[in-house]
Scaffold this active site. Structure first.
Site, short mmCIF file in Angstrom:
data_model
loop_
_atom_site.label_atom_id
_atom_site.label_comp_id
_atom_site.label_asym_id
_atom_site.label_seq_id
_atom_site.Cartn_x
_atom_site.Cartn_y
_atom_site.Cartn_z
N ASN A 1 48.55 2.62 -52.21
CA ASN A 1 47.88 2.28 -53.47
C ASN A 1 47.42 3.53 -54.19
O ASN A 1 47.82 4.66 -53.86
CB ASN A 1 46.70 1.35 -53.18
CG ASN A 1 45.62 2.02 -52.38
OD1 ASN A 1 45.92 2.72 -51.40
ND2 ASN A 1 44.37 1.85 -52.76
N CYS B 1 44.68 5.11 -54.04
CA CYS B 1 43.86 6.05 -53.26
C CYS B 1 44.35 6.20 -51.83
O CYS B 1 43.62 6.72 -50.98
CB CYS B 1 42.40 5.63 -53.29
SG CYS B 1 41.71 5.53 -54.96
N GLU C 1 44.71 4.41 -49.15
CA GLU C 1 44.13 3.82 -47.94
C GLU C 1 44.67 2.44 -47.62
O GLU C 1 44.40 1.90 -46.54
CB GLU C 1 42.60 3.77 -48.05
CG GLU C 1 42.03 2.59 -48.82
CD GLU C 1 42.03 2.80 -50.32
OE1 GLU C 1 41.32 2.06 -51.03
OE2 GLU C 1 42.74 3.70 -50.80
#
Length: 792
Positions: A480, A482, A484
């Site tokens: 995604n 970021c 994670e």
């Protein structure tokens, strides 16, 4: 009379800025306003010297180490010079003079400034809601009724809960918990999350926001236990033991907005698929979602279209469309949309893709407002390490000639597996167009872009899919915004049908897996110190699971995927803070061992809590044949042995019998803004510095490392991002990654003078240590804005 808009009250304080400390910035639409605020009469009246001294003395009783006599004299002198003792001027001057005193030796001034600002918030809310400011908090039921009637709160709040229930919850609201906030934490909470009327006047206070979140997330629980669960959720939030995701923080209980943080979609290689994706991206961006988009299916530049050779324009033009969506479809002007795009390192367009964010070259081929990520198989990293060749292909031609999609395979084991078998078949096929170049040349371009822009992110696709607990029902192609989140994903297909009898056109979607991230995070320093992890994680998992049922998403295939896997992302922040208060050096085996120990504990309680929820409410629909159901999840991680202090064998058996409520459980997000609210350090990052300025749109606020004192000073000095050996950070992340079923937002901090070989060694070390992703490469010379979309 219009209520007080406390957004117009803003201390203008910039360290070493050259501006006089007596200056103020009052913003409204970004413009400077008069120095006398247009306040309601009850707040605009002048204070006298006695009242100011009483306020300082009352607040100062909590801070005996601060020199309040000298502080008081300076403030009174300033006010006399201004010839103004009006409330706005007094409050500004008190905050301003408090903030300028914050330093390594006197960090408590931030809490003193916070108390001044709290006093201002209490007065503002009291005036706007019509109660005595001395009460601090007014009627909770009246607040809900008032904001529901204005259309700011959902009607369900007032309809779902009786007046007696709301009154009981009001007795549980504890204003003393407001004292946990430092100034920047309180300021951030007030500016971003507290509910206001349509003119921007503040109505809601911090503890009321926490209670509204708790009531919203527990709304569908059985009435027999609903209030007790709300109180438990409020306990977790009000003590700052955890924070919820930014969309949940901002939108819970509201009539607009949704509650999930990030989304991931994969784009089908068709015009309809690409344009439908753009529409979905725009809808989610409008509603506050950040996105990861996998572009690896799209045919490369020069590919054929309907057998016409050389007609395809590749992925860059579609990236430019996404770039425009990110810029133009924002969240009511509060923040620009955010989109990360990923493609495979063997895609024929990879070189142009890697140049897309650079600050030089052809601007027509640049997408400066997108974030980029590259999907890397083990085989590529092996070829880089041994300086071997790499081959680029057009995914459309591969599917057409070979009869399979190369991106649909991964290596089931390190060093062998389906991907490399298929890859070499493609290399050796005489009919496939291919481009040959040294693998290290691609890696050099990756690193050049990282040092200039911070991206691309690294996504180690084989490791991700090997450890995917739901590999029985899908494939993971990218992460995604970021890095994670790692969950099954697949494209949605679209077709149209003309219903002649009714004269209507029916659009039919065959939904793919459209990933949704539902996040919240433990504040490690507070929760570990208070020894509340087991209790905290139990209520936290329930809160996250309930988001799935109450959230309404503007993209329906995302709604379906959310229900299918019931994925959550329980994470953490405050790792550097925790090490400092425990007296553990960042660069030490002790920090690595502690990361392993702590995250195993978090994993155990998270899995157990989800299993208990499954007993109560049923497992997630895709549970059968998953690694959870077969027990492979526990075997792969070596949990069932005699070395652990937890009974993993018993938990494994319980999961197999009872199921598990959530197909994906843990993910560590960046947590910069919500960590500020929680008064701790970001995510799993080291600190930026012991003393620095937190930059906002129009101002800076001085900040010290959390709990900075003579005991923690030494440990913080040895955990400053760009100064520490990143190999220790990689070792720590590898230790915790084995317990996190998804991934982590893990930044590499490097000096701008780093040698290419040294940066390459870090990437190779991360890959060899089984990291699934790496986030930004934060060079000491690059400017990278923190991600707000995966805040939790």
């Amino acid at each position: 009379m219009r209520g007080l808009n406390d957004c117009t009250l803003l201390p203008f304080y910039i360290i070493h800025s050259g501006y006089p400390l007596s200056g103020f910035l009052f913003r409204k639409g970004g413009s400077k306003m008069n120095r006398t605020l247009n306040l309601p009469n009850s707040l605009n009246k002048e204070w006298n010297e006695v009242q100011i001294r009483e306020l300082i003395e009352r607040i100062g009783e909590e801070f005996p180490k601060l020199n309040l006599q000298e502080f008081t004299n300076v403030v009174l002198r300033d006010l006399s010079e201004k010839h103004s003792f009006e409330h706005g001027t007094v409050t500004n001057q008190l905050i301003l003079r408090s903030l300028e005193r914050i330093d390594i030796d006197q960090p408590d001034w931030t809490f003193f400034a916070s108390r001044i600002y709290l006093d201002h918030l209490y007065r503002s809310a009291a005036i706007n809601r019509g109660y005595d400011p001395a009460l601090k908090y007014g009627s909770f039921y009246h607040l809900i009724s008032q904001l529901s009637s204005l259309g700011i709160y959902k009607k369900e709040l007032i309809e779902c809960y009786s007046r007696d229930e709301v009154n009981e919850l009001e007795t549980f609201i504890n204003p003393d918990k407001d004292k946990l906030f430092n100034y920047i934490g309180l300021r951030t909470l007030a500016d971003r999350y507290l509910s206001r009327d349509f003119d921007g006047a503040v109505f809601e206070l911090p503890q009321e926001r926490f209670m509204i979140i708790s009531m919203t997330l527990m709304m569908k629980e059985p009435k027999s236990k609903r209030l007790s669960l709300i109180k438990e959720a409020y306990w977790a939030l009000s003590n700052l033991y955890m924070t919820v995701a930014t969309p949940t923080f901002a939108n819970a209980g509201k009539s607009t907005g949704q509650l999930s943080s990030c989304f991931i979609d994969s784009v089908e290689d068709s015009l309809d698929g690409i344009m439908m994706n753009d529409m979905d991206v725009a809808r989610l961006s409008k509603n506050g979602g950040g996105l990861g988009v996998y572009l690896g299916n799209i045919r490369s530049a020069g590919s054929d279209i309907q057998n016409y050779k050389g007609m395809a324009s590749g992925i860059l033009p579609w990236m430019k469309q996404l770039n425009d969506i990110a810029v133009n479809v924002d969240q009511l002007g509060q923040r620009q949309g955010a989109i990360a795009v990923y493609t495979d390192v063997w895609h024929m367009d990879i070189l142009a893709f890697l140049d897309a964010k650079l600050n030089n070259g052809d601007e027509r081929q640049r997408t400066h407002d997108l974030f980029t990520g590259v999907c890397l198989p083990d085989l590529f990293m092996e070829q880089v390490e041994k300086r071997g060749d790499w081959y680029l292909f057009d995914p459309h031609q591969v599917e057409k000639v070979m009869g399979f999609k190369l991106q649909d395979f991964y290596d089931e084991e390190r060093g062998q597996g389906s991907f490399r078998t298929r890859y070499w078949e493609c290399v050796n096929h005489p009919e496939l167009t291919k481009k040959q170049l040294p693998a290290i040349e691609i890696m050099k371009k990756i690193m050049i872009s990282q040092l200039e822009t911070g991206t691309p992110y690294m996504f180690y696709r084989d490791e991700v899919n090997r450890m995917n607990a739901n590999q029985h029902s899908g494939m993971i192609y990218c992460s995604n915004l970021c890095t994670e989140i790692t969950q099954n994903m697949s494209p949605t297909t679209i077709s149209e049908e003309l219903v002649t009898e009714e004269g209507k056109i029916v659009v039919v979607k065959e939904p793919g897996d459209f990933v949704v991230c539902n996040l919240s995070s433990i504040s490690l320093a507070r929760a570990v110190k208070a020894n509340v992890l087991e209790r905290l994680i139990s209520i936290q998992v329930r809160m996250l699971d309930n988001v799935i049922d109450i959230n309404r998403l503007p993209v329906l295939q995302a709604q379906l995927t959310n229900q299918k896997y019931r994925a959550i992302g329980l994470g953490t922040f405050g790792w550097a803070h925790l090490l400092a208060i425990k007296g553990i050096l960042w660069e030490s085996d002790e920090s690595v061992d502690y990361a392993n120990e702590l995250y195993e504990e978090i994993a155990y309680y998270t899995i157990k809590s989800s299993m208990e929820l499954a007993k109560e409410k049923a497992p997630y629909p895709a549970f059968q044949h998953s690694d959870w159901q077969t027990g492979a999840y526990f075997t792969k991680r070596g949990y069932c042995n005699d070395n652990s202090r937890f009974d993993w064998e018993a938990l494994k058996a319980e999961v197999r019998i009872n199921g598990i409520r959530n197909g994906y459980l843990m993910a560590v997000a960046p947590n910069s803004t919500t960590a500020i609210i929680g008064g701790s350090s970001s995510g799993i990052d080291p600190i930026f510095n012991l003393f620095y300025s937190e930059e906002k749109k129009n101002y800076k606020i001085p900040v010290t490392a959390p709990d900075l004192d003579h005991r923690t000073y030494y440990y913080y000095m040895n955990s400053i991002g760009h100064l520490i050996d990143q190999k220790w950070s990689i070792k720590q992340t590898a230790a915790r990654q084995q317990h996190i079923d998804q991934a982590l937002s893990f930044n590499l901090y490097v000096q701008n003078t780093i040698k290419a070989k040294d940066l390459l060694d870090l990437h190779l070390l991360a890959w060899k240590n089984h990291l699934k992703t790496t986030y930004y490469t934060r060079s000491s010379s690059s400017e990278i804005e923190n991600c707000e979309w995966c805040e939790s």
